[in-house]
Write a protein that holds these residues in place. Sequence first.
Motif, PDB file in Angstrom:
ATOM      1  N   UNK A  80       0.791  -1.243   0.000  1.00  0.00           N
ATOM      2  CA  UNK A  80       0.000   0.000   0.000  1.00  0.00           C
ATOM      3  C   UNK A  80       0.827   1.301   0.000  1.00  0.00           C
ATOM      4  N   UNK A  81       2.019   1.356   0.638  1.00  0.00           N
ATOM      5  CA  UNK A  81       2.716   2.645   0.655  1.00  0.00           C
ATOM      6  C   UNK A  81       2.982   3.225  -0.748  1.00  0.00           C
ATOM      7  N   UNK A  82       3.043   2.374  -1.760  1.00  0.00           N
ATOM      8  CA  UNK A  82       3.294   2.914  -3.103  1.00  0.00           C
ATOM      9  C   UNK A  82       2.016   3.003  -3.945  1.00  0.00           C
ATOM     10  N   UNK A  83       0.869   2.771  -3.332  1.00  0.00           N
ATOM     11  CA  UNK A  83      -0.388   2.820  -4.084  1.00  0.00           C
ATOM     12  C   UNK A  83      -0.691   4.222  -4.642  1.00  0.00           C
ATOM     13  N   UNK A  84      -0.428   5.318  -3.866  1.00  0.00           N
ATOM     14  CA  UNK A  84      -0.705   6.632  -4.449  1.00  0.00           C
ATOM     15  C   UNK A  84       0.045   6.856  -5.778  1.00  0.00           C
ATOM     16  N   UNK A  85       1.231   6.255  -5.925  1.00  0.00           N
ATOM     17  CA  UNK A  85       1.990   6.418  -7.176  1.00  0.00           C
ATOM     18  C   UNK A  85       1.300   5.731  -8.352  1.00  0.00           C
ATOM     19  N   UNK A  86       0.430   4.746  -8.067  1.00  0.00           N
ATOM     20  CA  UNK A  86      -0.257   4.018  -9.157  1.00  0.00           C
ATOM     21  C   UNK A  86      -1.419   4.834  -9.727  1.00  0.00           C
ATOM     22  N   UNK A  87      -1.888   5.845  -8.980  1.00  0.00           N
ATOM     23  CA  UNK A  87      -3.057   6.604  -9.442  1.00  0.00           C
ATOM     24  C   UNK A  87      -2.719   7.487 -10.634  1.00  0.00           C
ATOM     25  N   UNK A  88      -1.411   7.762 -10.818  1.00  0.00           N
ATOM     26  CA  UNK A  88      -1.018   8.635 -11.925  1.00  0.00           C
ATOM     27  C   UNK A  88      -0.039   7.940 -12.869  1.00  0.00           C
ATOM     28  N   UNK A  89       0.257   6.674 -12.576  1.00  0.00           N
ATOM     29  CA  UNK A  89       1.117   5.899 -13.471  1.00  0.00           C
ATOM     30  C   UNK A  89       2.612   6.081 -13.240  1.00  0.00           C
ATOM     31  N   UNK A  90       3.009   6.619 -12.082  1.00  0.00           N
ATOM     32  CA  UNK A  90       4.455   6.660 -11.775  1.00  0.00           C
ATOM     33  C   UNK A  90       4.929   5.222 -11.621  1.00  0.00           C
ATOM     34  N   UNK A  91       4.032   4.389 -11.036  1.00  0.00           N
ATOM     35  CA  UNK A  91       4.301   2.957 -10.874  1.00  0.00           C
ATOM     36  C   UNK A  91       3.076   2.218 -11.403  1.00  0.00           C
ATOM     37  N   UNK A  92       3.305   1.100 -12.074  1.00  0.00           N
ATOM     38  CA  UNK A  92       2.170   0.296 -12.549  1.00  0.00           C
ATOM     39  C   UNK A  92       1.705  -0.598 -11.405  1.00  0.00           C
ATOM     40  N   UNK A  93       0.383  -0.794 -11.280  1.00  0.00           N
ATOM     41  CA  UNK A  93      -0.123  -1.474 -10.077  1.00  0.00           C
ATOM     42  C   UNK A  93       0.406  -2.890  -9.893  1.00  0.00           C
ATOM     43  N   UNK A  94       0.656  -3.614 -10.993  1.00  0.00           N
ATOM     44  CA  UNK A  94       1.108  -5.002 -10.818  1.00  0.00           C
ATOM     45  C   UNK A  94       2.510  -5.093 -10.200  1.00  0.00           C
ATOM     46  N   UNK A  95       3.244  -3.976 -10.260  1.00  0.00           N
ATOM     47  CA  UNK A  95       4.596  -3.981  -9.680  1.00  0.00           C
ATOM     48  C   UNK A  95       4.563  -4.043  -8.159  1.00  0.00           C
ATOM     49  N   UNK A  96       3.432  -3.639  -7.550  1.00  0.00           N
ATOM     50  CA  UNK A  96       3.380  -3.659  -6.078  1.00  0.00           C
ATOM     51  C   UNK A  96       2.430  -4.755  -5.568  1.00  0.00           C
ATOM     52  N   UNK A  97       2.074  -5.678  -6.471  1.00  0.00           N
ATOM     53  CA  UNK A  97       1.231  -6.803  -6.054  1.00  0.00           C
ATOM     54  C   UNK A  97       2.084  -8.068  -6.035  1.00  0.00           C
ATOM     55  N   UNK A  98       1.885  -8.907  -5.037  1.00  0.00           N
ATOM     56  CA  UNK A  98       2.597 -10.183  -4.995  1.00  0.00           C
ATOM     57  C   UNK A  98       1.544 -11.299  -4.891  1.00  0.00           C
ATOM     58  N   UNK A  99       1.474 -12.173  -5.898  1.00  0.00           N
ATOM     59  CA  UNK A  99       0.461 -13.230  -5.848  1.00  0.00           C
ATOM     60  C   UNK A  99       0.624 -14.104  -4.611  1.00  0.00           C
ATOM     61  N   UNK A 100      -0.474 -14.318  -3.917  1.00  0.00           N
ATOM     62  CA  UNK A 100      -0.422 -15.073  -2.663  1.00  0.00           C
ATOM     63  C   UNK A 100      -0.080 -16.542  -2.949  1.00  0.00           C
ATOM     64  N   UNK A 101      -0.473 -17.016  -4.134  1.00  0.00           N
ATOM     65  CA  UNK A 101      -0.176 -18.410  -4.508  1.00  0.00           C
ATOM     66  C   UNK A 101       1.335 -18.643  -4.573  1.00  0.00           C
TER      67      UNK A 101
END
Length: 509
Positions: A80-101
């Motif tokens: 979550x700490x980098x989620x605000x950066x995903x709202x404008x595309x500084x970071x793509x959302x999949x870069x801060x997601x880790x599949x639980x599987x």
Amino acid sequence: FRFLRWTWRATYLSAIAGAAYVGYGIWDLRHPDDQPPPDPSKKTLVVLGTGWGSVSLLKKLDTENYNVVVVSPRNYFLFTPLLPSCTVGTIEHRSIMEPIRNFLRHKKAAVKYYEAEATKIDYEKRVIYINDDSEIKGDVSATEVPFDMLVIGVGAENATFGIPGVTEHGLFLKEVGDAQRIRNRIMDCCETATFKDQSPEEIKRLLHMVVVGGGPTGVEFAGELQDFFNSDLKKWLPEIKDTFKVTLVEALPNVLPMFSKQLIEYTEKTFKEETITIRTKTMVKKVTDKYIEAESAGPDGKKIVEQIPYGLLVWATGNALRPIVKDFINQIPAQKDSRRGLAVNEYLVVKGCENVWAVGDCAVANYAPTAQVASQEGAWLARMFNQMAKTHEIEAELAELSVKQETAPGKDARDVVFADIKDLQKRLRRVKQIGPFEYTHQGSLAYIGSEKAVADIAWWSGNIASGGTLTYLFWRSAYISMCFSTRNRILVCVDWVKSKVFGRDVSRV
Ligand code: FAD
Ligand code: NAI
């Protein structure tokens, strides 16, 4: 020259060691070992949620000791700490997601995961009711999961305080979907504002981006949005450059109340330079599809109610209880006064319950609802569960030895067993010595835009407050090191370079 040669060699060797470390990390990620299946004869430990608290528990938990079942509607962990950066595309959302599987597949013993929402905890029956809320449903989409031990880590919802219109017209910033909605809405407002024959009044409204809540979520988002405008939007849509405006509305006298006074002043000064308008002591009372109604005090102290038109409204006013938590509170008499979450004791046990623990934002343990607290709670609970399993193991061994001692032939044999018992009892005492949970605050960090950040860092018994570009570099390195996996770290770094070199992507999907 000799010094330079040695420096060169050391750099070269460290680069090789670093590359080998990263390479091994990637190889290891792609090649998990075989896992023994979950053992149903062991106690069933059900973990609700895949957020900071639950995942930090699962990370440290020795899964061989329990029959572990995880239930969460989100099959990934979100940094979550980098989620605000995903709202404008500084970071793509999949870069801060880790599949639980992927993560669970690397545990020593297999863990069962159900992608579902827990709808009710029945404490009397010791079962959880779960629902598959995804688009594709099988013949069974609702069932129950029994538990011996339960960890509740379901986080919190967005607080709206029942203010009319917020849920219908505001956008929140908690999940990946929220960040995507905001990103699309920003571009939609910009494109609609440049539509042929749009009136100046309507253009002004559409390009007014309002953020309600001056906590760290609101401040970080406002900073990211202004960056997006300054570095990209202004270039690609020059016609909006004189009208685009960001306003941050806060009910209290200042933003970022958890930071020290000098950092609050620094943030407010930086926002002024960035041309973000801060409206403090302004309480939003009503939201419609085109304007918010806000109440503030005029210079004469009289109440003023004004209508502020907006194109985008991001609502960031903190946390509220999830329905499952509210329902659970109502089942337990000892929780009758709990308003902000499940009251837990110093061992994170939900008060009034046995074998039920709560971590993170859904628990109230006198700490702020942050990722830092949730992850420390999760890690502590894992250590306690590992110790509990060891305790049971030693106690079983002790019971066996006492039988052996009674039946041992002769004094010498009995003495040998007695010595073993003494050793085990000593080990048992050591293992049982787990103190209550104690939170160690490492500091608070927030990005405020224009490549500046603020930090209140705990240092010995004091505190260091700093703000600026150096703090921003510290913010970046701290968050990179805290990312969940090597994969996340690489992806985030690549995104940062990509958005710096090519600019942020302004397409709307
Ligand atoms: P979460 O991480 O929210 O996880 C809850 C989990 O429960 C999720 O997996 C969810 O899908 C699942 N769940 C929900 N309902 C159910 C259900 N009914 N059944 C089963 N599972 C369910 N904190 C910091 O310390 N530093 C920061 O920089 C920071 N930045 C932030 C930025 C943003 C934009 C936001 C929104 C928060 C930030 N926080 C930060 C706060 C931090 O994210 C939260 O405190 C933290 O996520 C709480 O962890 P948690 O495990 O309690 O809940
Ligand atoms: P918050 O609770 O920290 O702040 C919400 C703000 O909204 C408050 O200042 C409140 O006065 C204001 N507010 C409430 N109702 C209002 C209204 N009607 N009109 C105007 N203002 C109103 O919430 P936030 O920022 O969502 O954070 C939630 C938690 O997550 C906090 O514990 C925070 O510390 C943590 N977090 C930490 C971050 C970091 O450390 N960088 C980043 C984001 C969140």
